[in-house]
Design an enzyme around this catalytic site. Structure first.
Site, PDB file in Angstrom:
ATOM      1  N   GLU A   5      25.545 -41.036  98.566  1.00 21.59           N
ATOM      2  CA  GLU A   5      24.154 -40.756  98.935  1.00 21.59           C
ATOM      3  C   GLU A   5      23.329 -42.038  99.006  1.00 21.59           C
ATOM      4  O   GLU A   5      22.243 -42.129  98.428  1.00 21.59           O
ATOM      5  CB  GLU A   5      23.548 -39.741  97.949  1.00 21.59           C
ATOM      6  CG  GLU A   5      24.319 -38.436  97.938  1.00 21.59           C
ATOM      7  CD  GLU A   5      23.718 -37.347  97.056  1.00 21.59           C
ATOM      8  OE1 GLU A   5      23.102 -37.674  96.034  1.00 21.59           O
ATOM      9  OE2 GLU A   5      23.885 -36.159  97.419  1.00 21.59           O
TER      10      GLU A   5
ATOM     11  N   ASP B 188      28.338 -29.161  95.137  1.00 28.19           N
ATOM     12  CA  ASP B 188      27.251 -29.716  94.341  1.00 28.19           C
ATOM     13  C   ASP B 188      26.537 -28.638  93.538  1.00 28.19           C
ATOM     14  O   ASP B 188      25.446 -28.222  93.922  1.00 28.19           O
ATOM     15  CB  ASP B 188      26.257 -30.434  95.274  1.00 28.19           C
ATOM     16  CG  ASP B 188      25.280 -31.307  94.502  1.00 28.19           C
ATOM     17  OD1 ASP B 188      25.488 -31.499  93.302  1.00 28.19           O
ATOM     18  OD2 ASP B 188      24.315 -31.787  95.118  1.00 28.19           O
TER      19      ASP B 188
ATOM     20  N   GLU C 212      18.980 -27.213  89.121  1.00 18.50           N
ATOM     21  CA  GLU C 212      18.598 -27.649  90.465  1.00 18.50           C
ATOM     22  C   GLU C 212      18.744 -26.534  91.505  1.00 18.50           C
ATOM     23  O   GLU C 212      17.814 -26.230  92.230  1.00 18.50           O
ATOM     24  CB  GLU C 212      19.436 -28.864  90.860  1.00 18.50           C
ATOM     25  CG  GLU C 212      19.180 -29.331  92.279  1.00 18.50           C
ATOM     26  CD  GLU C 212      19.980 -30.568  92.666  1.00 18.50           C
ATOM     27  OE1 GLU C 212      20.754 -31.087  91.838  1.00 18.50           O
ATOM     28  OE2 GLU C 212      19.813 -31.002  93.821  1.00 18.50           O
TER      29      GLU C 212
HETATM   30  C1  GCV Z   1      21.159 -37.902  91.166  1.00 19.64           C
HETATM   31  C2  GCV Z   1      22.643 -33.966  94.271  1.00 19.64           C
HETATM   32  C3  GCV Z   1      21.212 -34.026  93.841  1.00 19.64           C
HETATM   33  C4  GCV Z   1      20.741 -35.454  93.697  1.00 19.64           C
HETATM   34  C5  GCV Z   1      21.675 -36.157  92.710  1.00 19.64           C
HETATM   35  C6  GCV Z   1      23.093 -36.057  93.235  1.00 19.64           C
HETATM   36  C7  GCV Z   1      24.117 -36.672  92.309  1.00 19.64           C
HETATM   37  O1  GCV Z   1      22.788 -34.422  95.564  1.00 19.64           O
HETATM   38  O2  GCV Z   1      20.415 -33.327  94.746  1.00 19.64           O
HETATM   39  O3  GCV Z   1      19.424 -35.436  93.234  1.00 19.64           O
HETATM   40  O4  GCV Z   1      21.312 -37.488  92.502  1.00 19.64           O
HETATM   41  O5  GCV Z   1      23.431 -34.706  93.398  1.00 19.64           O
HETATM   42  O6  GCV Z   1      24.750 -35.921  91.584  1.00 19.64           O
HETATM   43  O7  GCV Z   1      24.289 -37.870  92.302  1.00 19.64           O
END
Ligand code: GCV
Length: 670
Positions: free
Chosen positions: A278, A357, A385
């Site tokens: 990411e 995720d 989340e």
């Molecule tokens: C910390 C998901 C979440 C992100 C998070 C990522 C990860 O994509 O939305 O906020 O980033 O996971 O686990 O690194």
């Protein structure tokens, strides 16, 4: 509840001390045998016992016993011990004696908390007789707190660790450490894995003193502090042009940096790294592997006894939605499987429970047990989340139990995920479980008071994976509230069915996503459908789901047989994952005889109805739990009911419009 700015969660000793005889303090005494009585962890155990057991005429003996396994304990209560020569002098005239034995200080502290739990749940401490050894060597919390005080995916206020790019240390920090130790947590990563801005400086002189202070507080409770690391530090802090893990200049830079870090933070547990994920930097930029990156850091930190925890959340987040060949679910295995056996001994891979995720329902990541020669640990998320933002009630321990109980078939026995991540499968020492934490600076720590069941529950489960979801829920309810049996049962039931309710009104049969993009609360069926994130439901007028079979993306083949075969065939695939693995027509008959479309309608109406029942059930708790808790949870249930309503109507209307098939029961669909 105390009148401070934060609650005492399940360690609210004050309200539980018996005030009957007007005398509450100093009856308890603590004796130390074999341990150094000045040891900081032993001192903490003593402090906790003295506070929690102040109203009992009892002597607790904390005794070293080298035969007990690491961090394990035996706690034995015995009224007659004062007759026993060995303890006679120590115990004196106390009515009751309890002997806590452990081979190390952490074990003694955990034994002390076991005793405290018994007392707070009104068990007779004179007859306590418990022996435990932790299931997992590493039991960690991962904070996604940023130094400006925000929390990535935080739903409980702001960070209690940071404010305005600085570290905050106060009494709350100490209480936090106590809570974590009381459930057996022994490692905490204090900053977000997305290491940016001021957080990159956590490994510089700018913050060493404060990090050391924090680390000392953790140490008092047997907890090691870890830091998330910016892989691009050689560029961002060192002014180098690259952060190539095989570049000699980069290696030298890290050697100096890690030495400097350990000069200031001698007890640091190590680093957690999110690389090539990411938008975060990593070894791929230089044509290097994930093992190259992890091992370079591992080799350097090994000199100081530290470890590198390397995340496997690596995938292409710039996918073209038209591309049906690329499958994000495959990514972890595709990137990491071939490197099995190449990671050095002090490197451990941290693997999310599912391949996507943290959705409400996903299959278990095939990397868990797919790797057979690599240290690995499980990562779960108690920050809600995708599971309701700590507005919606969602007790996640049943999900974690399913993950742990999954039979990977990586070998003929000792092959469950629990076996793999405890180190039993491979006989490795570096293994364990981590949770993305759900705390913030709200009075109740977790936004929704009931979300503290996940905080408590994760720790307890990581320590003892044999505990059932119900045992953990009941224990938490008893420690947190003072309810009669009927209400206790009711609350335990509410917790136990909450995950399924959330699943029913949100996205169906394992397909996941369908959430509001970015924020991830509430429905948006096509929110991620035409995006770059690799998260698609592929619904058309005939059906929905992703074909991950051997004729589709081939993801199902990443499992060992017979799991691979089971998932590959829609007739044997567990129905709650049907749409994860298969593209299924709306007219497909499920085992119940219902068509897929009818099931989607029914389950959404049912989920919405059950969310309303949950909200209704809570009304019985008025006057039985603190008013503040009652109000907070009531408000959240109101929001949950609205959320469930939106999910129900939007998902049903979407699929009605796509399929053109009427609901057999002619309920309102729009
Ligand atoms: C910390 C998901 C979440 C992100 C998070 C990522 C990860 O994509 O939305 O906020 O980033 O996971 O686990 O690194």
């Amino acid at each position: 509840m105390s009148e401070k700015g934060w609650s005492q969660l399940w360690l609210d000793y004050e309200s539980k001390i018996s005030k009957n005889d007007g005398e509450t303090a100093d009856k308890v005494s603590v004796a130390v045998k074999g341990f150094d009585a000045d040891n900081r962890v032993i001192k903490s155990a003593e402090r906790e016992l003295k506070k929690a057991l102040a109203d009992l005429d009892i002597t607790v003996v904390l005794e070293k016993d080298s035969d007990i396994s690491k961090e394990g304990y035996t706690v034995k209560g015995c009224a007659e011990l004062s007759q026993n020569d060995e303890y006679k002098e120590t115990v004196g005239n106390s009515e009751v004696a309890v002997i806590v034995k452990a081979s190390d200080e952490n074990g003694a502290l955990y034994g002390a908390f076991q005793l405290i739990r018994s007392k707070l749940t009104k068990e007779d401490v004179a007859t306590i007789n418990v022996s435990k050894a932790p299931s997992n060597p590493l039991r960690m919390m991962n904070h996604w707190d940023n130094m400006d005080g925000s929390i990535e995916r935080g739903y409980s206020g702001r960070s209690f660790f940071y404010e305005n790019d600085n570290i905050v240390i106060n009494k709350r920090t100490v209480d936090y450490a106590r809570f974590m130790a009381s459930v057996g947590i022994n490692g905490i990563v204090i900053n977000n894995v997305n290491v940016k801005w001021a957080a990159s400086d956590l490994i510089t002189i700018r913050f060493f003193d404060k990090v050391k202070e924090l680390s000392d507080i953790f140490e008092d409770y047997g907890i090691k502090l870890y830091l998330s690391l910016n892989f691009a530090s050689p560029i961002e802090l060192g002014g180098l042009e690259v952060c190539d893990p095989l570049d000699s200049g980069v290696i030298k830079w890290w050697e100096n940096k890690i030495k400097e870090v350990y000069d200031h933070l001698p007890n640091l547990g190590g680093f957690l790294v999110k690389a090539d994920s990411e938008g975060r930097p990593g070894p791929f930029t230089y044509g290097r592997t994930q093992a190259d990156g992890a091992n370079m850091l591992g080799d350097i930190i090994a000199n100081y006894g530290g470890i590198i925890i390397w995340r496997c959340f690596v995938y292409n987040c710039t996918q073209d939605w038209r591309d049906t060949k690329t499958d994000r679910a495959r990514a972890g295995y595709d990137y990491f499987k071939d490197l099995d056996g190449q990671y050095h001994d002090n490197v451990i891979l941290q693997i999310k429970n599912g391949p996507m995720d943290f959705q409400i329902r996903e299959p278990i990541s095939p990397l868990l047990g797919g790797l057979t020669r690599t240290n690995q640990m499980l990562e779960v998320q108690i920050a809600q989340e995708y599971t309701g933002h700590q507005i919606d009630l969602c007790y996640l321990i049943p999900m974690f139990k399913e993950v742990l109980g999954f039979k990977t078939y990586c070998q003929t026995e000792n092959d469950t995920v629990a076996d793999v991540v405890s180190g039993r499968t491979m006989g490795n020492k570096l293994a364990g479980m981590a949770a993305v934490i759900n705390t913030g600076n709200d009075y109740n720590w977790t936004g929704n008071d009931l979300a503290a069941a996940n905080l408590y529950g994760f720790g307890r489960l990581a320590f003892d994976t044999d505990l059932s979801s119900e045992e953990i829920a009941r224990e938490w309810v008893r420690l947190t509230f003072d309810l009669d049996k009927e209400l206790e049962d009711k609350l335990v039931d509410m917790l136990l069915c909450s995950r399924e309710i959330y699943e029913k009104y949100s996205s169906p049969l394992g397909i996941g996503w369908m959430v509001t993009p970015g924020d991830h609360y509430g429905p948006s069926v096509d929110g991620y459908e035409y995006s770059r994130w690799g998260t698609y439901h592929r619904a058309d007028h005939l059906g929905l789901g992703v074909d991950r079979t051997d004729k589709g993306t081939g993801y199902a083949q990443q499992y060992y047989k017979p799991n691979a075969d089971m998932y590959n065939d829609p007739k044997t695939c567990p129905e709650n994952l049907l749409l994860f693995f298969h593209h299924i027509p709306y007219t497909w008959k499920l085992k119940s005889g219902k068509t897929l479309i009818q099931y989607i309608y029914d389950v959404h109406f049912e989920g919405y109805e059950e969310a309303r029942e949950l909200a209704n059930s809570w009304k019985a708790f008025e006057g039985k739990v603190p008013q503040r808790t009652f109000n907070c949870v009531s408000h959240r249930f109101e929001l949950q009911v609205n959320n469930a309503h939106e999910w129900c109507d939007q998902v049903n209307s979407y699929f009605y419009r796509k399929s053109g098939i009427e609901d057999e029961l002619k309920r309102p669909i729009f």
